[in-house]
Motif scaffolding. Structure first.
Motif, mmCIF file in Angstrom:
data_model
loop_
_atom_site.group_PDB
_atom_site.id
_atom_site.type_symbol
_atom_site.label_atom_id
_atom_site.label_comp_id
_atom_site.label_asym_id
_atom_site.label_seq_id
_atom_site.Cartn_x
_atom_site.Cartn_y
_atom_site.Cartn_z
ATOM 1 N N PRO A 104 0.842 -1.207 0.000
ATOM 2 C CA PRO A 104 0.000 0.000 0.000
ATOM 3 C C PRO A 104 0.871 1.248 0.000
ATOM 4 O O PRO A 104 1.932 1.269 0.629
ATOM 5 N N ALA A 105 0.433 2.271 -0.711
ATOM 6 C CA ALA A 105 1.219 3.506 -0.798
ATOM 7 C C ALA A 105 0.296 4.700 -0.969
ATOM 8 O O ALA A 105 -0.872 4.558 -1.349
ATOM 9 N N VAL A 106 0.840 5.888 -0.667
ATOM 10 C CA VAL A 106 0.095 7.135 -0.825
ATOM 11 C C VAL A 106 0.977 8.129 -1.558
ATOM 12 O O VAL A 106 2.182 8.228 -1.290
ATOM 13 N N ILE A 107 0.386 8.874 -2.496
ATOM 14 C CA ILE A 107 1.108 9.903 -3.248
ATOM 15 C C ILE A 107 0.534 11.264 -2.857
ATOM 16 O O ILE A 107 -0.661 11.512 -3.029
ATOM 17 N N TYR A 108 1.395 12.147 -2.318
ATOM 18 C CA TYR A 108 0.983 13.481 -1.893
ATOM 19 C C TYR A 108 1.561 14.520 -2.845
ATOM 20 O O TYR A 108 2.515 14.257 -3.559
ATOM 21 N N GLY A 109 0.971 15.726 -2.796
ATOM 22 C CA GLY A 109 1.624 16.837 -3.484
ATOM 23 C C GLY A 109 0.795 17.554 -4.508
ATOM 24 O O GLY A 109 -0.261 17.092 -4.945
ATOM 25 N N HIS A 162 17.562 -0.635 -5.931
ATOM 26 C CA HIS A 162 18.459 -0.184 -6.989
ATOM 27 C C HIS A 162 18.704 1.320 -6.952
ATOM 28 O O HIS A 162 19.795 1.792 -7.290
ATOM 29 N N HIS A 163 17.703 2.095 -6.527
ATOM 30 C CA HIS A 163 17.793 3.548 -6.649
ATOM 31 C C HIS A 163 17.873 4.283 -5.308
ATOM 32 O O HIS A 163 17.891 5.512 -5.290
ATOM 33 N N GLY A 164 17.888 3.561 -4.206
ATOM 34 C CA GLY A 164 18.122 4.206 -2.917
ATOM 35 C C GLY A 164 16.897 4.879 -2.313
ATOM 36 O O GLY A 164 15.776 4.735 -2.793
ATOM 37 N N GLN A 165 17.152 5.644 -1.242
ATOM 38 C CA GLN A 165 16.058 6.186 -0.440
ATOM 39 C C GLN A 165 15.266 7.273 -1.149
ATOM 40 O O GLN A 165 14.153 7.595 -0.743
ATOM 41 N N LEU A 199 4.982 10.919 -12.006
ATOM 42 C CA LEU A 199 6.299 10.794 -11.392
ATOM 43 C C LEU A 199 6.148 10.925 -9.877
ATOM 44 O O LEU A 199 5.499 11.862 -9.392
ATOM 45 N N ALA A 200 6.735 9.998 -9.146
ATOM 46 C CA ALA A 200 6.596 9.997 -7.686
ATOM 47 C C ALA A 200 7.962 9.796 -7.045
ATOM 48 O O ALA A 200 8.672 8.825 -7.350
ATOM 49 N N LEU A 201 8.328 10.711 -6.169
ATOM 50 C CA LEU A 201 9.612 10.647 -5.467
ATOM 51 C C LEU A 201 9.397 10.023 -4.091
ATOM 52 O O LEU A 201 8.535 10.465 -3.321
ATOM 53 N N THR A 202 10.173 8.996 -3.785
ATOM 54 C CA THR A 202 10.037 8.293 -2.501
ATOM 55 C C THR A 202 10.432 9.209 -1.349
ATOM 56 O O THR A 202 11.497 9.818 -1.364
ATOM 57 N N LYS A 203 9.569 9.308 -0.326
ATOM 58 C CA LYS A 203 9.852 10.149 0.840
ATOM 59 C C LYS A 203 9.984 9.340 2.121
ATOM 60 O O LYS A 203 10.806 9.633 2.974
ATOM 61 N N GLN A 204 9.153 8.329 2.299
ATOM 62 C CA GLN A 204 9.230 7.530 3.533
ATOM 63 C C GLN A 204 8.823 6.094 3.243
ATOM 64 O O GLN A 204 7.815 5.842 2.582
ATOM 65 N N ASP A 260 5.334 6.314 1.351
ATOM 66 C CA ASP A 260 4.823 7.652 1.075
ATOM 67 C C ASP A 260 5.632 8.237 -0.070
ATOM 68 O O ASP A 260 6.861 8.202 -0.050
ATOM 69 N N PHE A 261 4.922 8.778 -1.070
ATOM 70 C CA PHE A 261 5.567 9.441 -2.202
ATOM 71 C C PHE A 261 5.148 10.903 -2.261
ATOM 72 O O PHE A 261 4.115 11.294 -1.698
ATOM 73 N N VAL A 262 5.948 11.700 -2.963
ATOM 74 C CA VAL A 262 5.573 13.069 -3.299
ATOM 75 C C VAL A 262 5.476 13.150 -4.819
ATOM 76 O O VAL A 262 6.407 12.744 -5.523
ATOM 77 N N ALA A 263 4.341 13.647 -5.310
ATOM 78 C CA ALA A 263 4.173 13.814 -6.753
ATOM 79 C C ALA A 263 5.101 14.924 -7.235
ATOM 80 O O ALA A 263 5.166 15.998 -6.636
ATOM 81 N N VAL A 264 5.842 14.681 -8.309
ATOM 82 C CA VAL A 264 6.771 15.669 -8.852
ATOM 83 C C VAL A 264 6.598 15.768 -10.360
ATOM 84 O O VAL A 264 5.950 14.925 -10.985
ATOM 85 N N LYS A 265 7.207 16.817 -10.931
ATOM 86 C CA LYS A 265 7.193 17.016 -12.376
ATOM 87 C C LYS A 265 8.623 17.193 -12.863
ATOM 88 O O LYS A 265 9.486 17.669 -12.120
#
Length: 210
Positions: free
Chosen positions: A29-34, A55-58, A72-77, A91-96
């Motif tokens: 389960p995951a959530v995308i914020y932003g 493969h891509h880290g934190q 596009l989603a950047l991993t935050k937690q 938890d992800f943050v939506a990015v562009k």
């Protein structure tokens, strides 16, 4: 920094029970914020997502396909069950593309300091501003040949093009000190044991002599 393409499913069930059912199916389960929009709750394929984060880290950047639309989603937690070693929630943050984000980048020391020294990393990560699609997995800091007493401040670190330091430039990141002697280690151990109230029994021959 490349992004991993992963197909995500929107979810409508929430709570601990729903999360457990998702994990039983080897999904995450995951959530995308932003971006001022409502949070998007999704389910991700467990193995594929876990490998992408390894493969891509934190700060892994994922290209999520949600109902045919790419986000596009950047991993935050990342929440991990440390007993079973599985990811429980992300938890992800939506990015562009082209957007600036503030992220914590892991510090990796390279090289060997002078003999009989101890290298201490005071900040295991440093905060920088970077383009969302160009976040490095780590920042290397050379300690090669540094003598005892040497210090590396945040402002001393050479950042790659496109990165801007957010952490205070005077923050101590790496400190090199003289390695403690055997006598100093023993004294520190005895002091710690005394503070903890630990008393060692005398050897049998000493006890008999008394």
């Amino acid at each position: 920094m490349s992004s991993e393409k992963i197909t995500a499913e929107k979810r409508t069930e929430f709570g601990k029970g729903a999360a457990r059912r998702i994990r039983r199916d080897n999904k995450i389960p995951a959530v995308i914020y932003g971006h001022g929009a409502d949070a998007i709750h999704v389910t991700l394929p467990g193995h594929e997502t876990t490998m992408a984060l390894k493969h891509h880290g934190q700060n892994a950047l994922l290209e999520l396909d949600i109902d045919g639309k790419t986000q596009l989603a950047l991993t935050k937690q990342v929440q991990v069950d440390h007993i079973r070693r599985v990811i429980e929630h992300i938890d992800f943050v939506a990015v562009k593309a082209g957007e600036k984000v503030t992220v914590e980048i892991p510090i990796v020391t390279v090289g060997d300091a002078a003999p009989d020294t101890l290298v201490t990393v005071e900040h295991t990560t440093i905060a920088v501003e970077a383009e969302a699609t160009h976040v490095p997995e780590s920042i290397e800091v050379s300690v090669a040949g540094l003598e005892a007493g040497a210090q590396i401040l945040a402002g001393d670190i050479t950042l790659a093009a496109g990165l801007s330091l957010v952490l205070d430039a005077q923050a101590l990141v790496v400190h090199v000190s003289a390695s403690p002697t055997a006598a100093q280690v023993e004294a520190a151990l005895e002091s710690a044991e005394a503070e903890a109230g630990i008393v060692h029994e005398a050897p049998a021959d000493e006890a008999a002599a008394e």
